[in-house]
Each structure stands twice: as structure tokens, then as C-alpha cells.
Enzyme design. Sequence first.
Site, PDB file in Angstrom:
ATOM      1  N   GLU A 144     -50.713  21.253 -43.790  1.00  0.00           N
ATOM      2  CA  GLU A 144     -51.513  20.173 -44.039  1.00  0.00           C
ATOM      3  C   GLU A 144     -51.739  20.128 -45.657  1.00  0.00           C
ATOM      4  O   GLU A 144     -52.930  20.301 -46.286  1.00  0.00           O
ATOM      5  CB  GLU A 144     -53.049  20.240 -43.272  1.00  0.00           C
ATOM      6  CG  GLU A 144     -52.975  20.194 -42.059  1.00  0.00           C
ATOM      7  CD  GLU A 144     -54.338  20.219 -41.584  1.00  0.00           C
ATOM      8  OE1 GLU A 144     -55.358  20.625 -42.066  1.00  0.00           O
ATOM      9  OE2 GLU A 144     -54.501  19.512 -40.460  1.00  0.00           O
ATOM     10  N   GLU A 306     -51.169  20.061 -33.565  1.00  0.00           N
ATOM     11  CA  GLU A 306     -52.630  20.358 -33.217  1.00  0.00           C
ATOM     12  C   GLU A 306     -53.398  19.352 -32.614  1.00  0.00           C
ATOM     13  O   GLU A 306     -53.784  18.241 -33.371  1.00  0.00           O
ATOM     14  CB  GLU A 306     -53.217  20.760 -34.560  1.00  0.00           C
ATOM     15  CG  GLU A 306     -52.656  21.983 -35.441  1.00  0.00           C
ATOM     16  CD  GLU A 306     -53.155  22.492 -36.671  1.00  0.00           C
ATOM     17  OE1 GLU A 306     -54.402  22.099 -37.105  1.00  0.00           O
ATOM     18  OE2 GLU A 306     -52.649  22.971 -37.415  1.00  0.00           O
TER      19      GLU A 306
HETATM   20  C1  GLA Z   1     -56.421  21.945 -39.379  1.00  0.00           C
HETATM   21  C2  GLA Z   1     -55.619  23.338 -39.749  1.00  0.00           C
HETATM   22  C3  GLA Z   1     -56.060  24.209 -38.718  1.00  0.00           C
HETATM   23  C4  GLA Z   1     -57.282  24.537 -38.533  1.00  0.00           C
HETATM   24  C5  GLA Z   1     -57.763  23.427 -38.148  1.00  0.00           C
HETATM   25  C6  GLA Z   1     -59.341  23.510 -37.594  1.00  0.00           C
HETATM   26  O1  GLA Z   1     -55.904  21.017 -38.741  1.00  0.00           O
HETATM   27  O2  GLA Z   1     -54.211  22.684 -39.760  1.00  0.00           O
HETATM   28  O3  GLA Z   1     -55.389  25.576 -39.518  1.00  0.00           O
HETATM   29  O4  GLA Z   1     -57.906  24.859 -39.865  1.00  0.00           O
HETATM   30  O5  GLA Z   1     -57.861  22.347 -38.790  1.00  0.00           O
HETATM   31  O6  GLA Z   1     -59.818  22.321 -37.057  1.00  0.00           O
END
Ligand code: GLA
Length: 647
Positions: A144, A306
Amino acid sequence: MKMYLGVDYYPEHWDKDMIDEDLDRIKEMGSNIIRIGEFAWHMMEIREGEFDFSFFDMVIEKAKSKNIKVMFGTPTATFPAWLAKKEPSILSEDELGNKRVFGGRRQYCFNSEVYKDYAKKIVEKLINHYKEEEQIISWQIDNEFGHEGSDMCYCNQCHKEFQKFLKNKYEEIENLNKTYGTIFWGQTYNHFDEIPIPKPTITVHNPSFKLDWARFRSHSINSFAKLQINIVNELKGKNQTVTHNLPGGFFDKAYDQNVLAEKLDFISYDNYPVWGGLKEPIEAAEIALNHDYVRGLKNKNYWIVEELMGAQGHDVIGYLPRPNQAKMWAYQAIAHGCENMLFFRWRGMTRGAEQFCYGIIDSDNKEKRKYEEVKEFMKDIKNHEKIINSKIESDIGVLYDFDNTWSWKGQNQSIKFNFTNEILRLYRPFYNLNTNIDVIDIKNDFEKYKVLALPVMQIIDENLQKRLEEFADNGGTIIFSFRAGIKDKNNNLYFGLENPGLISELAGIRIDESESLVEDIEIVAKDNKEKYKANVWRDIISPNTAEVLYKYNDKFYDDKAAITRNKYGKGQVYYIGTGVSEDVLDELYRDIIKDQAIEYIDSPKGLELYMRKYKNKKYLFINNHTDKEIEFENDMIKAYESKIKSI
Ligand code: GLA
Ligand code: ZN
């Protein structure tokens, strides 16, 4: 192509003797892939130069024995403490000059040569170690980029690099002075090394300067990303791909993800419709907009690495997705072009900063509601692979341009202005009609569309003007919203041109004056005299060739237009000169959709329908975003229920 379904798994967070059982349970749930490795730099390089991948070798062997594939994350989002101690220059700095400290994540400076060297080393070691490993099918670089405020750094390294960036662009300081208008407030520079970075000052910085800084931030992040992408592309195994997992909030990030996307095999996205202390999830239309934006980056289907399943938050826990609500979001993602999906995360971590970023399994280690929902989803969605792999074709393009986005970010002009809200304002009525919508950068070809919407596109140069005129001439419909065309690519107002600048003839109007709105105003429909609210901004319009659809309903401007439509060539051009409500646009868009013979479906509010086509057959993804049962075509769709039907 086989569909990958799985979970984000962090084996290093648990006793080694739990890994076999975890992998068996993950497999039993329906998974065929795990994502591992991101954030684990210290495990791979415990001290400088001492590389050891044996832990992950063991994990990968176990995954192999259970026929579970692996996506491996490069760990550069979380450098080891020994590196921060040895080389504090890698730490980024906030606008007040505070060095960020070790302890969170992504606190590195994208322009730190020292950090780039260490990042290169660990990534080269990692990829070389596993390039023959067929169980690893994909590499995710970092995590990210730019999220959680990590896109901004005001350190000395960034300052020096910014001055170089400007010298490369303008070559002579006079060119910069002329472009910026530094004569104003006596800001003329004699040399590039006199130029600051936009740290806090008294009143505000120069608009062209602020836009160049935004372009520099984007250049910094994308250059760091490309460093890793190039290493992975050069070293990886032939069956391995490279991707990056984008967070949401795209238009709030300081970089153009289209540039990052160029070198990735596919885009990955982290879908969190709700996070932290929000009272409720973001609206369904915004979740959909995010998916359509992600698909638009490479104009192809994408992965979600995710997918939210549990309540999320760091120090403040978030909203708890109701039964089947997170599962429904997963179906919605698949509808909009997600082809492979991993859920965040197998088991919530009981120690560390994300104790409250809940996963599928909670700290009691039991398989409960969330586990059953993921299992049901995985079992069902596998039956629809062919539809899921089909390409999505849209007749509608919602266009954005990061220069324009950053121009607004630097000068909101109205205290009520929010860029994403303005994109949504023009996107939502298409969403409400259940049409397929592409959300793409203006650099993409757009002649294939029937309708284009350009939300608050204030920067319009001659090139874009010509492309839009040709589009309308050929029969296309264009929808502008307020402040269109007032600025050039240097973030300066056009001189000697009536607004809306270069698109005045296209829109068939003249904007006499404009006003930022603190409170709602009223507009009135020309035909049925119905009154509606409007906010944020208003352009006070006099029609030239355009017809008036709505006027302002107030003392001084009741003879001035608020919304106009202009016939141009074989097409037509709408100008939405104020922040109108959804009901006004729903009606307007219904006419546009019918006029352009675009497929749409009416549905009750909260019931999202998404059409997919495969081998001349049509399928409907039905997602109930509400907590109430909704009837649709003699079928009762339960609260947060999803269905896929052939039609
Ligand atoms: C982000 C990050 C993850 C984690 C999630 C928690 O998407 O990529 O590493 O921190 O948030 O919601
Ligand atoms: Zn920096």
C-alpha cells in the site's frame, strides 16, 4: 485460468507447530493460495548482511505439500530496527520538520538513496532465492504505497531532489518564474536552489508550485516502486508475476497509480468498505467506484489481496460488518472485475499494532460465523469462474486527471469541496441505474464510449478540448460539472478567455460569475418549476447556443442558468454548474442513458445489480446492500444477500 481464493497468512506471528494445522484449516475452508512475507524483513535479514530464508523455506514446503500456492510480499514497508538505528537518514519527515521514528510502518523516505540501496539488496536476495520456486506464483512489492500518510516527506533529501526535478523540467529559472508568476509577492528566483518545499508558511503557496510538488511526490513514489518492479521483473521465475496492493482513497494519495500500474502484471487492491472509527461503511456507490477505478488502471480484471472480513482498526476498532455483509462485499468485488481474492487475514494477531484488525478466525482460534461465510463464498464462487474471467465492457467513461485532482487538493476553493464526493456526484446516477461504468484517466482513449462524465475538470488544455469536441461531434454525450476548463496545465487561470475557457463553444455557454457555497441554494426546473437544493459551488451561467434546463432560484440570479444542454455536432454536452442533488441527476441521466441506448436496469434503492456477459449469455450479480429484505422480479433478496443469476 484457475481462480485463486485464499487468505493473508502471517506464519511468523505464531508458534511453528501451529503452521501445519493452520494450513490444513485454511485449505479445508476452500483456499488454494496464501499471501506471506510482507513486513518480515527482520526474519530474512536478522542483522545487516545475514540473510536467512529458512523459515519461509519451511512454510513454502508445507504449503507445497498441501497444494497451496503462494503470493510472496517483498518486506520493504517495514525495515528492521538495526537499519533505522544505523541509518536514521532513511526516516521520512513531516511538514513540521519532525523526523518520523521507528515503530509504525512505511516511515522511509522514497528519495533516500541509502534506503533504496538496502531495499534493493533485500529484494534481490529474496527474488534470487525463490525465482525457481514454482509454489510462488506472484510477488507483491511492498505494501500500500502512500497509505496512512506515508506519501509525504519534507526531508532535506526530498528538498534537493525536488529542486533537481524542477531544473530538469524548466531548464532555465526564468521559465519557472514566468510559468509560476513569481513576480507576484516578489517571489522571483535567481537560482533553483532558492526554491523551498511547501512546508507551512504565512498564508498560502503558489498554485503552480504546489502542483509541481504533487507531481514530484508522484514521481518519487513511482520511481521507488519501479526500482523494485524492475528487480522483480529481471530476476523472477518465468511463471511468477509481479503486483502491488493498492489501498483505497486513491484521489487522496500523492501519486498517480496509473504510472505504477504500467509495469505490473496485474493490479491488486485491498477492499475495506469500512475501517477505524466510522459509524458505518462508505456508501455502496463509493465501494463500486473504487472497484471500477482499480479495473480502469490496466483496463482489465484484477486481484483483491485483502478482502475485509472482520471489524478493522488500530487504536480505535471499526464497525462490525453484519452477518453476510462482508460476504456480500466480496460478491460485489467479483461482480466489478475481481478475478482472484484473498481475505484479510486468516487469524487476527493477538500482539502488536493490529490486535483489533480482526480476521476470519479470532483469538479464540475457533471457526465461527466469519469462517462459515468465507467457506460458503469460496465454495459458491468457484462455480462461476467463466463469468468472472469475462471482460467487462462499458458504454460510460467517468474521467479523471491527477493534475486536476492535485490542483483541487491544493486549493479547495469551497470549504464544502471534496474531490471524491464530486467524482461520486457524477458517477452515482449511473450506478443507480445499474449500468457498467469505467473510471479512467483522461490519457486513455475514450472514443469507444457513448457517454463521458468529467467531474470538476478545471484543467482542460487544447489537446483535451480537441478530443472532447471530436467525441461530441461524432455523437457522444459529455457531462461536465462546475469549474470545468478554467485552468491550464500549469494550474493558472486562462487570461482573456471567458469561462468555461476552451470548452465554451462545446458547452454553448458563458459563465458570468461563480461562487463557493457555504449553505444550500435552490435551483428550479425550467419545465415543471420543481425546486431542488444545490451546494458546494455554483457557476452563474448565460446560455449561448445551449438550452437552459435548470435556473437559480434567488433574488439576483433567477434569470441565470444552473444546468444547460448544448447540441454539438451529432452529440450533446451537459454542463452541471452547481452541486446538485442525486434526484436531479437521476432524472437527467435517465434521459441520457435512453438517448444513447445504454443497457440499464431499474432496481430498488440499495439493491445493486451488475451485468456480466459470457458467450452471448447475460448474468446478473445481485447484491443487497441493506439490512432489509428486498423484492426484485418476484424474488426476495434477504438482508446482505448476494445472488448470481443468468438472465
Ligand atoms: C491495510 C494493510 C494491512 C493491514 C490492514 C488492516 O490494508 O495492507 O497490512 O494493516 O490494512 O486493516
Ligand atoms: Zn524525504
